[in-house]
Design a protein around this motif. Sequence first.
Motif, PDB file in Angstrom:
ATOM      1  N   GLU A 183      13.757  37.354 -74.770  1.00  0.00           N
ATOM      2  CA  GLU A 183      12.661  38.464 -74.097  1.00  0.00           C
ATOM      3  C   GLU A 183      11.976  38.007 -73.152  1.00  0.00           C
ATOM      4  O   GLU A 183      11.191  37.456 -73.172  1.00  0.00           O
ATOM      5  CB  GLU A 183      12.115  39.166 -75.398  1.00  0.00           C
ATOM      6  CG  GLU A 183      11.179  40.397 -74.963  1.00  0.00           C
ATOM      7  CD  GLU A 183      10.542  41.030 -76.080  1.00  0.00           C
ATOM      8  OE1 GLU A 183      10.830  40.675 -77.154  1.00  0.00           O
ATOM      9  OE2 GLU A 183       9.720  41.864 -75.634  1.00  0.00           O
ATOM     10  N   GLU A 219      12.956  44.510 -72.958  1.00  0.00           N
ATOM     11  CA  GLU A 219      12.289  45.465 -73.290  1.00  0.00           C
ATOM     12  C   GLU A 219      11.623  46.453 -72.086  1.00  0.00           C
ATOM     13  O   GLU A 219      11.501  45.896 -70.985  1.00  0.00           O
ATOM     14  CB  GLU A 219      10.986  45.001 -73.830  1.00  0.00           C
ATOM     15  CG  GLU A 219       9.771  46.001 -74.277  1.00  0.00           C
ATOM     16  CD  GLU A 219       8.512  45.701 -74.871  1.00  0.00           C
ATOM     17  OE1 GLU A 219       8.645  44.605 -75.700  1.00  0.00           O
ATOM     18  OE2 GLU A 219       7.579  45.836 -74.358  1.00  0.00           O
ATOM     19  N   HIS A 222       8.415  45.709 -70.287  1.00  0.00           N
ATOM     20  CA  HIS A 222       8.513  44.692 -69.731  1.00  0.00           C
ATOM     21  C   HIS A 222       9.208  44.768 -68.219  1.00  0.00           C
ATOM     22  O   HIS A 222       8.718  44.178 -67.101  1.00  0.00           O
ATOM     23  CB  HIS A 222       9.095  43.689 -70.602  1.00  0.00           C
ATOM     24  CG  HIS A 222       8.271  43.289 -71.791  1.00  0.00           C
ATOM     25  ND1 HIS A 222       8.426  42.405 -72.556  1.00  0.00           N
ATOM     26  CD2 HIS A 222       6.961  43.973 -72.111  1.00  0.00           C
ATOM     27  CE1 HIS A 222       7.363  42.223 -73.718  1.00  0.00           C
ATOM     28  NE2 HIS A 222       6.728  43.154 -73.318  1.00  0.00           N
ATOM     29  N   ASP A 247      14.312  46.085 -77.022  1.00  0.00           N
ATOM     30  CA  ASP A 247      13.109  46.706 -77.296  1.00  0.00           C
ATOM     31  C   ASP A 247      13.000  47.979 -76.759  1.00  0.00           C
ATOM     32  O   ASP A 247      12.617  48.137 -75.351  1.00  0.00           O
ATOM     33  CB  ASP A 247      11.954  45.491 -77.230  1.00  0.00           C
ATOM     34  CG  ASP A 247      11.896  44.364 -78.029  1.00  0.00           C
ATOM     35  OD1 ASP A 247      10.979  43.716 -77.858  1.00  0.00           O
ATOM     36  OD2 ASP A 247      12.475  44.395 -79.139  1.00  0.00           O
ATOM     37  N   ASP A 289       9.628  48.522 -80.194  1.00  0.00           N
ATOM     38  CA  ASP A 289       8.588  47.546 -79.875  1.00  0.00           C
ATOM     39  C   ASP A 289       7.476  48.013 -79.282  1.00  0.00           C
ATOM     40  O   ASP A 289       7.296  48.224 -78.268  1.00  0.00           O
ATOM     41  CB  ASP A 289       9.057  46.137 -79.318  1.00  0.00           C
ATOM     42  CG  ASP A 289       7.933  45.330 -79.262  1.00  0.00           C
ATOM     43  OD1 ASP A 289       7.970  44.282 -78.447  1.00  0.00           O
ATOM     44  OD2 ASP A 289       6.782  45.395 -80.114  1.00  0.00           O
TER      45      ASP A 289
HETATM   46 MN    MN Z   1       8.998  43.158 -77.314  1.00  0.00          MN
END
Ligand code: MN
Length: 389
Positions: A183, A219, A222, A247, A289
């Motif tokens: 990740e 994610e 991100h 995520d 997440d």
């Molecule tokens: Mn995450």
Amino acid sequence: MSDQYQPKPEHKFTFGLWTVGNPGRDPFGDVVRPPLKPTYTVKKLSELGAYGVNLHDNDLVPFDATAVERDNIVSEFKKALADHGMKVPMATTNLFYHPVFKDGAFTANDPKVRAFAIQKTLNAIDLGVELGATIYVFWGGREGAEVDASKNGPDTVKWNREAMNFFTHYVKDQGYDLRFALEAKPNEPRGDIYLPTTGHMLHFIETLDHPEMVGVNPEFAHETMAGLSFIHGVAQAYESGKLFHIDLNDQKMSRFDQDLRFGSENIKAAFFLVKFLEDVNWDGNRHFDAHAYRTEDEQGVWDFAAGCMRSYLILKEKARRFNEDAEIQGILAEIHARDAELEGLMAHYTAESVGKLRKIDFDPDTIAQKGLGYEKLDQLTFEVLTGVR
Ligand code: MN
Ligand code: DIG
Ligand code: MN
């Protein structure tokens, strides 16, 4: 509220223990919610229709737990999972909270820290496998720098590679049914984090001893923090067979990692993500997440969790309507017109193709005159999303 958007285990929605368990602490404020016992979280998420929970080692077993305490905690947790029919599809290691990791874990300058991080991860992998995880995530939250004079860049890549190779060999030696998902995040908590985007991770994976065991866990927040299109990164990961986990959350551009409720900010981006995963019939877990706003009490936390899943199912229904909308599909059929002969020439190089391509008179000015109808297509998409179609 039971309707067609009622989450069920078959939808494979999962949450990290740390998500609904987020106590609301931030850099400028103390906790606002009491901690949730993992066994209680399992019960509550099961009641909401989730499929499973994911965890860092220390979300369940305290950093300083003894072996006996660890075994008792795991035994009680396993009973809760069984009692509520919940799975643990993914596990990971907390390599960011304890001060020992203040300069990183696998990329800390101190070899004792790097070795401790590997030891901790080996134990956490064993825990994840014991709970039934088949995906193991690595998020290198502390793998980065503020002072570039402090780190040798190539060394940090080498140390990350040595760690990942160590774990893939360990998993093979143990005969575990476990794959790794890396990740990425561009920054926070470190000023810069190494391997900052999914694209960096996809290249890094190809330098490992067993790249076939390693994929990515993109994610939304991100990639968005990095100013990138999430769906484009996900599509590339999927196309290369590396979308091992995902995520889901939401995020406003150019802000700290907000980990917002799925669909709460970028409805169009969330729609195209859901449409993609459903169109390709992706078999991974839809993992959230994310966490509730700091303003929320416990009920607000469950409203958050229910909202993540409900929004996914609403967008899944919008994707079905998009796919069944005759006007939209008519436009797509036109703009996706194929040319078997030309595509055959381009798909595989041959000396003959060169000769044939060179002989074609393309008439670029005539080609350039063609309008592509994207305004109409995007407006129809907007009207599907807003319930007008
Ligand atoms: Mn995450
Ligand atoms: C944060 O985005 C990270 C950590 O919470 C965890 O290691 C990973 C698993 O989804 N996401
Ligand atoms: Mn995040």
